[in-house]
Design an enzyme around this catalytic site. Structure first.
Site, PDB file in Angstrom:
ATOM      1  N   LYS A 179       0.858  -1.183   0.000  1.00 31.95           N
ATOM      2  CA  LYS A 179       0.000   0.000   0.000  1.00 31.95           C
ATOM      3  C   LYS A 179       0.890   1.226   0.000  1.00 31.95           C
ATOM      4  O   LYS A 179       1.712   1.415   0.885  1.00 31.95           O
ATOM      5  CB  LYS A 179      -0.906  -0.005   1.235  1.00 31.95           C
ATOM      6  N   SER A 232       4.522   7.596  10.434  1.00 31.85           N
ATOM      7  CA  SER A 232       4.539   8.388  11.657  1.00 31.85           C
ATOM      8  C   SER A 232       4.321   7.519  12.890  1.00 31.85           C
ATOM      9  O   SER A 232       3.707   6.448  12.824  1.00 31.85           O
ATOM     10  CB  SER A 232       3.444   9.462  11.607  1.00 31.85           C
ATOM     11  N   THR A 233       4.815   7.995  14.015  1.00 30.40           N
ATOM     12  CA  THR A 233       4.622   7.281  15.274  1.00 30.40           C
ATOM     13  C   THR A 233       3.148   7.208  15.637  1.00 30.40           C
ATOM     14  O   THR A 233       2.669   6.189  16.150  1.00 30.40           O
ATOM     15  CB  THR A 233       5.430   7.967  16.384  1.00 30.40           C
ATOM     16  N   GLU A 253       8.612   0.944  11.496  1.00 31.86           N
ATOM     17  CA  GLU A 253       9.729   1.896  11.391  1.00 31.86           C
ATOM     18  C   GLU A 253       9.099   3.280  11.406  1.00 31.86           C
ATOM     19  O   GLU A 253       8.446   3.692  10.459  1.00 31.86           O
ATOM     20  CB  GLU A 253      10.523   1.642  10.102  1.00 31.86           C
ATOM     21  N   CYS A 287      13.024  10.656   8.094  1.00 32.20           N
ATOM     22  CA  CYS A 287      12.927  10.229   9.490  1.00 32.20           C
ATOM     23  C   CYS A 287      14.292  10.124  10.152  1.00 32.20           C
ATOM     24  O   CYS A 287      14.398  10.210  11.373  1.00 32.20           O
ATOM     25  CB  CYS A 287      12.194   8.894   9.582  1.00 32.20           C
ATOM     26  N   GLU A 387       8.956  15.992  15.785  1.00 34.07           N
ATOM     27  CA  GLU A 387       9.469  15.806  14.431  1.00 34.07           C
ATOM     28  C   GLU A 387       8.818  16.814  13.494  1.00 34.07           C
ATOM     29  O   GLU A 387       7.608  16.792  13.280  1.00 34.07           O
ATOM     30  CB  GLU A 387       9.197  14.378  13.961  1.00 34.07           C
TER      31      GLU A 387
END
Length: 480
Positions: A179, A232-233, A253, A287, A387
């Protein structure tokens, strides 16, 4: 104008469930560059069904590892032959400067070769020596494919993120639904073309651009056995919760806010020259970017002045211009996000050394921001903790090396980092104290043979090399 009006499902091009095409605009000047079909839940269902059927039939998983390796080697050769086209497409979609997209192509080769080497040396099946010599039992340990893998990747470095997942997953014998982000529909459509030419069996691979809601349908699908996610986290936490509820295998990740520690004996000119790439690669939309610069108080202003000179020397503009180092942000909302953080830094009381929230003159049509350096930054400030994902650097002073370690580790993230010193062994000793998944010494490039991933909120699991390959396998023990 590039058009992909079909979806790549199970190894062939199929009509999408919804005929509407997404218009894709250049981040440089908003000019139209392409149109592409987008996947919806019905398309995901078809792709997962094809993957499940191919897996259960053994069309790929029962293929000997040597044959799987040979096919993936052919795919990698195809990608190498088309490196310039890949670089061109990513620059068009993402606004990534052409120097970056071209420089990334040899990295993709090294990444793939590390996986291929690991697969050649991998212990697909081994017989263990009994711990008790008198034991009559013989243990045969196998590494087998997990099953159907949902690989979900972000927009910022699409080919790297895609190949870091599909190559090991396919080498291990899995079937994969990849995806991708809608913004990358063109480059990922081209990836699908290369996969089609590679000759994988029917059903083994799908490449689907789709929005977040459709992505959640994929990772929640009961026929998906493993989720491999980069992003993203915040999204990673949601995916981890879904995986936990359904007991799916998962690797994540996630984000980073990495520190580059300049030790007191460092060559400042060399360190700052290295940070040009370590901190500002891909327009800062990376990142692993080392955006917290830790400098000793004794040399603090020297570092600040050097960074000011570096950033002001970098050309911002058309990503296709060979002189450009920093291009536009990918979307207007990302542009606004970065500008908002720059304004926040001013409001938090940081010293604006260069840059600011203004759009660079003459570039108002695109998603541009002005590269920015802040000094007198406290590590507790939001610009030092969150971030930003843009060309914004913060310089933080430290008292001694223990203080530098404390500041470097004072983050919810732990993905990357760097250390600079004229004494390589001392830098290595310092690097061991930083709680992060990857640390570079004096600007050394990231190697693909060793594992890559994050501590803390930067993720779960590892990619690259033998460790990354192993995450796409399950252990089976047969006792005889």
């Amino acid at each position: 104008m590039i058009t992909y009006d079909k979806l790549f499902i199970g190894g062939s091009w199929a009509e999408p469930s919804t005929p509407d095409l997404l218009d894709i605009a250049s981040p440089h000047d908003q000019a139209p560059i392409g149109r592409a079909a987008q996947a919806h839940p019905a398309d995901i269902d078809r792709a997962v069904a094809a993957a499940r059927a191919s897996y259960e039939a053994g069309r790929w998983r029962l293929t000997p590892p040597a044959e799987r390796i040979a096919l993936l080697r052919r795919f990698n050769a195809l990608r190498e032959e088309n490196a310039e086209r890949i670089a061109e497409l990513i620059s068009m979609e993402n606004g990534s400067a052409r120097w970056f997209t071209r420089a990334g192509q040899p990295g993709l080769t090294r990444q793939a070769n590390a996986y291929l080497k690991a697969a050649e040396e991998f212990a697909w099946e081994e017989t263990l020596t009994p711990s008790d010599p008198s034991s009559p039992v013989r243990s045969v340990v196998r590494r087998e494919a997990v099953g159907v893998v949902a690989a979900v990747i972000p927009w910022n470095s699409p080919f790297s993120s895609a190949t870091s997942k599909i190559i090991p997953a396919l080498l291990a014998g899995n079937s994969v639904v990849l995806k991708v982000s809608p913004e990358n529909s063109l480059s990922m459509g081209f990836l699908a073309e290369l996969l089609e030419r590679s000759g994988l069996p029917e059903g083994v691979i799908s490449v689907l651009p789709a929005d977040r809601e459709t992505s959640e349908h994929l990772v929640s699908h009961p026929d998906v056995d493993k989720i491999a996610f980069t992003g993203s986290t915040r999204a990673g936490r949601r995916i981890a919760s879904i995986a936990g509820e359904q007991l799916k295998r998962v690797s994540l990740e996630l984000g980073g806010k990495s520190a580059a520690v300049i030790l007191p004996d460092a060559d400042i000119a060399k360190a700052v020259a290295g940070l040009k790439f370590g901190s500002l690669l891909n327009n800062g939309e990376s990142c692993i970017a080392q955006t917290r610069i830790l400098a000793p108080r004794s040399r603090y202003e020297e570092v600040v002045v050097a960074l000011k000179g570096l950033v002001e020397s970098l050309k911002v503009g058309d990503p296709n211009d060979p002189e450009t180092f920093i291009g536009p942000m990918i979307r207007p909302d990302q542009q606004e996000r970065v500008r908002t953080y720059i304004q926040l830094g001013i409001e938090e009381g940081a010293r604006l050394v260069t840059g600011g929230p203004q759009i660079p003159e003459g570039l108002e049509k695109g998603n541009y921001v002005t590269p920015t350096v802040f000094a007198d930054v406290e590590n507790s400030m939001r610009i030092a903790q969150e971030e930003i994902f843009g060309p914004v650097l913060v310089v933080i002073a430290y008292d001694d090396e223990d203080d530098a370690v404390r500041i470097a580790n004072d983050s919810e993230y732990g993905l990357s980092g760097g250390v600079w010193s004229v004494d390589e062994e001392h830098a290595l000793a310092f690097a061991r104290r930083i709680r992060t998944g990857t640390v570079t010494v004096n600007g050394a490039p990231v190697a693909f043979d060793g594992p890559f991933g994050g501590f803390k909120a930067s993720g779960i699991g590892r990619e690259y090399g033998a460790v990354g390959l192993g995450t796409y396998t399950e252990y089976k023990t047969i006792t005889v």
